[in-house]
Design a protein around this motif. Structure first.
Motif, PDB file in Angstrom:
ATOM      1  N   PRO A 164      33.865  44.451  33.121  1.00  0.00           N
ATOM      2  CA  PRO A 164      33.007  43.723  34.243  1.00  0.00           C
ATOM      3  C   PRO A 164      32.624  42.207  33.872  1.00  0.00           C
ATOM      4  N   PRO A 165      32.590  41.565  34.782  1.00  0.00           N
ATOM      5  CA  PRO A 165      32.312  40.067  34.516  1.00  0.00           C
ATOM      6  C   PRO A 165      30.645  40.147  34.000  1.00  0.00           C
ATOM      7  N   ALA A 166      30.463  38.980  33.526  1.00  0.00           N
ATOM      8  CA  ALA A 166      28.769  38.696  33.326  1.00  0.00           C
ATOM      9  C   ALA A 166      28.245  38.682  34.721  1.00  0.00           C
ATOM     10  N   ARG A 167      27.096  39.335  34.817  1.00  0.00           N
ATOM     11  CA  ARG A 167      26.407  39.266  36.059  1.00  0.00           C
ATOM     12  C   ARG A 167      24.862  38.867  36.091  1.00  0.00           C
ATOM     13  N   VAL A 168      24.280  38.252  36.917  1.00  0.00           N
ATOM     14  CA  VAL A 168      23.020  37.947  37.157  1.00  0.00           C
ATOM     15  C   VAL A 168      22.635  38.621  38.263  1.00  0.00           C
ATOM     16  N   SER A 170      34.854  33.763  59.469  1.00  0.00           N
ATOM     17  CA  SER A 170      34.552  32.200  58.822  1.00  0.00           C
ATOM     18  C   SER A 170      33.059  31.716  59.073  1.00  0.00           C
ATOM     19  N   PRO A 171      32.723  31.133  57.850  1.00  0.00           N
ATOM     20  CA  PRO A 171      31.095  30.766  57.855  1.00  0.00           C
ATOM     21  C   PRO A 171      30.992  29.832  58.748  1.00  0.00           C
ATOM     22  N   LEU A 172      29.631  29.691  59.235  1.00  0.00           N
ATOM     23  CA  LEU A 172      29.370  28.492  60.206  1.00  0.00           C
ATOM     24  C   LEU A 172      28.838  27.212  59.516  1.00  0.00           C
ATOM     25  N   ALA A 173      28.391  27.192  58.431  1.00  0.00           N
ATOM     26  CA  ALA A 173      27.605  26.112  57.754  1.00  0.00           C
ATOM     27  C   ALA A 173      28.570  25.268  57.172  1.00  0.00           C
ATOM     28  N   GLY A 174      29.788  25.192  57.450  1.00  0.00           N
ATOM     29  CA  GLY A 174      30.716  24.064  57.020  1.00  0.00           C
ATOM     30  C   GLY A 174      30.909  24.011  55.420  1.00  0.00           C
ATOM     31  N   TYR A 175      30.754  24.901  54.774  1.00  0.00           N
ATOM     32  CA  TYR A 175      31.207  24.874  53.331  1.00  0.00           C
ATOM     33  C   TYR A 175      32.582  25.762  53.158  1.00  0.00           C
ATOM     34  N   SER A 176      33.144  25.461  52.002  1.00  0.00           N
ATOM     35  CA  SER A 176      34.395  26.158  51.691  1.00  0.00           C
ATOM     36  C   SER A 176      33.980  27.421  51.159  1.00  0.00           C
ATOM     37  N   PRO A 177      34.936  28.375  51.582  1.00  0.00           N
ATOM     38  CA  PRO A 177      34.637  29.913  51.125  1.00  0.00           C
ATOM     39  C   PRO A 177      34.671  29.907  49.563  1.00  0.00           C
ATOM     40  N   ALA A 178      36.168  28.940  49.398  1.00  0.00           N
ATOM     41  CA  ALA A 178      36.431  28.983  47.869  1.00  0.00           C
ATOM     42  C   ALA A 178      36.863  27.427  47.723  1.00  0.00           C
ATOM     43  N   VAL A 179      36.491  26.738  46.470  1.00  0.00           N
ATOM     44  CA  VAL A 179      37.299  25.679  45.996  1.00  0.00           C
ATOM     45  C   VAL A 179      38.047  25.810  44.577  1.00  0.00           C
ATOM     46  N   ARG A 180      38.950  25.384  44.521  1.00  0.00           N
ATOM     47  CA  ARG A 180      39.558  25.528  43.113  1.00  0.00           C
ATOM     48  C   ARG A 180      39.595  23.972  42.216  1.00  0.00           C
ATOM     49  N   ARG A 181      39.418  23.964  41.094  1.00  0.00           N
ATOM     50  CA  ARG A 181      39.513  22.781  40.201  1.00  0.00           C
ATOM     51  C   ARG A 181      40.122  23.200  38.977  1.00  0.00           C
ATOM     52  N   GLY A 182      41.046  22.780  38.609  1.00  0.00           N
ATOM     53  CA  GLY A 182      41.810  23.200  37.265  1.00  0.00           C
ATOM     54  C   GLY A 182      42.026  24.675  37.494  1.00  0.00           C
ATOM     55  N   ASP A 183      41.339  25.276  36.180  1.00  0.00           N
ATOM     56  CA  ASP A 183      41.609  26.754  35.948  1.00  0.00           C
ATOM     57  C   ASP A 183      40.762  27.775  36.757  1.00  0.00           C
ATOM     58  N   TRP A 184      39.807  26.935  37.425  1.00  0.00           N
ATOM     59  CA  TRP A 184      38.498  27.625  38.023  1.00  0.00           C
ATOM     60  C   TRP A 184      38.655  27.763  39.555  1.00  0.00           C
ATOM     61  N   ILE A 185      38.137  28.748  39.900  1.00  0.00           N
ATOM     62  CA  ILE A 185      37.814  28.984  41.420  1.00  0.00           C
ATOM     63  C   ILE A 185      36.322  29.531  41.470  1.00  0.00           C
ATOM     64  N   PHE A 186      35.803  28.691  42.377  1.00  0.00           N
ATOM     65  CA  PHE A 186      34.579  28.927  42.650  1.00  0.00           C
ATOM     66  C   PHE A 186      34.379  29.299  43.995  1.00  0.00           C
ATOM     67  N   ALA A 216      28.171  35.824  44.739  1.00  0.00           N
ATOM     68  CA  ALA A 216      28.942  34.647  44.549  1.00  0.00           C
ATOM     69  C   ALA A 216      29.823  34.788  43.118  1.00  0.00           C
ATOM     70  N   LEU A 217      30.992  34.280  42.989  1.00  0.00           N
ATOM     71  CA  LEU A 217      31.640  34.393  42.072  1.00  0.00           C
ATOM     72  C   LEU A 217      32.329  33.067  41.300  1.00  0.00           C
ATOM     73  N   SER A 240      42.652  36.525  41.082  1.00  0.00           N
ATOM     74  CA  SER A 240      42.136  38.019  41.190  1.00  0.00           C
ATOM     75  C   SER A 240      40.631  38.446  41.032  1.00  0.00           C
ATOM     76  N   ILE A 241      40.026  39.082  41.977  1.00  0.00           N
ATOM     77  CA  ILE A 241      38.592  39.319  41.799  1.00  0.00           C
ATOM     78  C   ILE A 241      38.527  40.185  40.351  1.00  0.00           C
ATOM     79  N   GLN A 242      39.431  40.659  39.733  1.00  0.00           N
ATOM     80  CA  GLN A 242      39.424  41.362  38.540  1.00  0.00           C
ATOM     81  C   GLN A 242      39.364  40.314  37.453  1.00  0.00           C
ATOM     82  N   ASN A 243      39.509  39.094  37.722  1.00  0.00           N
ATOM     83  CA  ASN A 243      39.586  37.900  36.738  1.00  0.00           C
ATOM     84  C   ASN A 243      38.359  37.051  36.996  1.00  0.00           C
ATOM     85  N   THR A 244      37.159  37.797  37.354  1.00  0.00           N
ATOM     86  CA  THR A 244      35.869  37.319  37.574  1.00  0.00           C
ATOM     87  C   THR A 244      35.332  37.047  36.184  1.00  0.00           C
TER      88      THR A 244
END
Length: 455
Positions: A283-287, A173-189, A304-305, A251-255
């Motif tokens: 593969p996903p777009a990647r920077v 679990s991270p220490l900085a108080g952020y969410s490892p993931a959030v979902r809004r509609g169709d998207w997972i950040f 980050a995905l 699914s990570i394959q749907n990145t």
């Protein structure tokens, strides 16, 4: 205004000196430009410590953080968003004299700073479930205004309803108080993940070599000549992300889009090898961005995905066109999902990954040509072709992050960039990270997102 219009948003924040909009609203999302603690008149704003004023006795980072977040709040309110609840993705950049370029090339990405004063201030503005987060250390000269030490940009979706997810069982679990993931509609950040267990060797005597925060599963035994640190760390990070995405309903394959932050371009090859194993097809777009200071000592990579949920109403579509240079790496030119087009690393390269001759000065004519302009024009020609293939145009770019090897190239490149936007210019964040970049001779790289109007 129709919901899907692409429009600039101005909220009373200081007028920027460079050609960008404080925010762009399109497709129901809001893209916020990077904010510095500057009034763009005197440099560091008086309220942020520019005149020595600090009646509350804040730490310098806390003082600048408050100024930045108050201005971001104004911009978000003008866009119809609430800073407390509507941010889905937040990016923070903290300047530091460490690591040096030499330290990066040794694989050392430790910035030697504490961001606790910033987090303390952030928590006053941004409420749980807090957005997925990335925090990066950048070089001491990496911000465009002298004496500023922080820059923040965001993606927000107005209307509330963000669902936050805790880390699943078996994931540190991270220490900085952020969410490892959030979902809004169709998207997972997903937040940026690094190869740590948030314990490391602290208060322990069983470390191998230099004390580190890297999880044991991501380490290579330093007493033998086998293994690859960057490969072990990349694989461990993707294992963590796979579990986090599953817990959030995907699914990570749907990145759709991945951002990879590296200590050094020398780590690219090892990361790429693991990437091909995890994403053998589509593969996903990647920077990929090098010279990033990471928040866990010993870490060499952060990922980050942006992922589509399993029950999403939209699908991702790989965009490739012969009218743009093919990527020599394991990434498509771009990926389209819903109303947005996510580009892979926008950098001047040919099909072999080298700097094109057309953007270089001839060694016998060192004062002819303007490489920053030529590189930007070359990149934008390719970006334009990719946009056209996806059913949009360059004018519909909504967000850019630009990473320079040296700010001496900034003015020419931004002037060329601005010629592509006769109307509202994209939200923008510009940073200096150092060099050489992954394409030797390239002077900057960009992370771009474009809006694709419904047909």
């Amino acid at each position: 205004m129709a919901e899907n219009d692409r429009v600039a948003v101005w909220g009373g924040e200081p007028m920027p000196l460079m050609p960008y909009s404080p925010a762009i609203k399109a497709g129901g999302w809001v893209f916020i430009a990077g904010q510095l603690a500057s009034d763009f008149v005197t440099g560091l704003a008086p309220e942020a410590g520019g005149d020595g004023r600090n009646p509350n006795g804040y730490n310098a980072l806390e003082l600048q953080s408050r100024y930045v977040l108050e201005n971001l709040q104004l911009t978000l309110e003008a866009a119809g968003c609430d800073i407390a609840t509507d941010i889905v993705r937040i990016y923070q950049w903290f300047s530091s004299p460490h690591p040096t370029i030499e330290e990066f090339w040794e694989g050392n990405a430790w910035p030697k700073i504490s961001i606790t004063p910033y987090l303390r201030t952030r928590d006053e503005f941004v409420h749980p479930p807090r957005p997925a987060s990335t925090g990066m250390g950048i070089r001491e000269t990496g911000l465009l205004v002298n004496k500023t030490i922080l820059e923040v940009d965001m993606i927000a979706i107005p209307g509330g309803g963000t669902q936050g997810f805790e880390v699943p069982e078996g994931v540190p679990s991270p220490l900085a108080g952020y969410s490892p993931a959030v979902r809004r509609g169709d998207w997972i950040f997903c937040a940026g993940e690094i190869p740590v267990d948030w314990m490391g060797d602290y208060m322990q005597g069983n470390d191998m070599g230099t004390p580190s925060g890297v999880a044991p599963e991501a380490r290579v035994n330093p007493y033998f000549w086998y293994g690859s640190e960057i490969e072990s760390q990349t694989d461990y990070v993707l294992q963590k992300l796979e579990k986090i995405v599953q817990a959030a309903g995907g699914s990570i394959q749907n990145t759709v889009k991945a951002t990879v932050y590296l200590a050094s371009p020398a780590d690219f090859e090892g990361m790429e090898r693991v990437w091909k194993q995890w994403f053998p097809e589509n593969p996903p777009a990647r920077v990929v961005i090098p010279y990033m200071g990471l928040g866990g000592k010993g870490s060499r990579v952060e990922v980050a995905l942006k992922v589509l949920a399993d029950d999403a109403s939209i699908q991702k579509e790989t965009i490739e066109t012969s009218d743009a240079v093919e990527s020599p790496w394991h990434e498509p030119q771009a990926v389209k999902a819903g109303d947005f087009l996510f580009f892979s690393t926008a950098i001047a390269h040919d099909e072999l990954g080298n700097l094109p001759e057309s953007v270089q000065r001839h060694p016998e004519f060192p004062w002819y040509k303007q490489p920053p302009r030529l590189q930007m024009a070359y990149i934008m020609d390719n970006v334009s072709a990719i946009c056209e293939a996806a059913g949009t145009s360059v004018e519909n770019i909504v967000r850019r992050q630009c990473f320079h090897d040296d700010f001496t190239h900034f003015q020419q490149s931004i002037e060329e960039w601005s010629t592509y936007f006769p109307g509202d210019r994209p939200a923008s964040t510009t940073l200096e990270i150092g060099g050489p970049l992954q394409v030797p001779g390239a002077q900057f790289l960009m992370d771009l997102i474009a809006y694709v109007p419904p047909s």
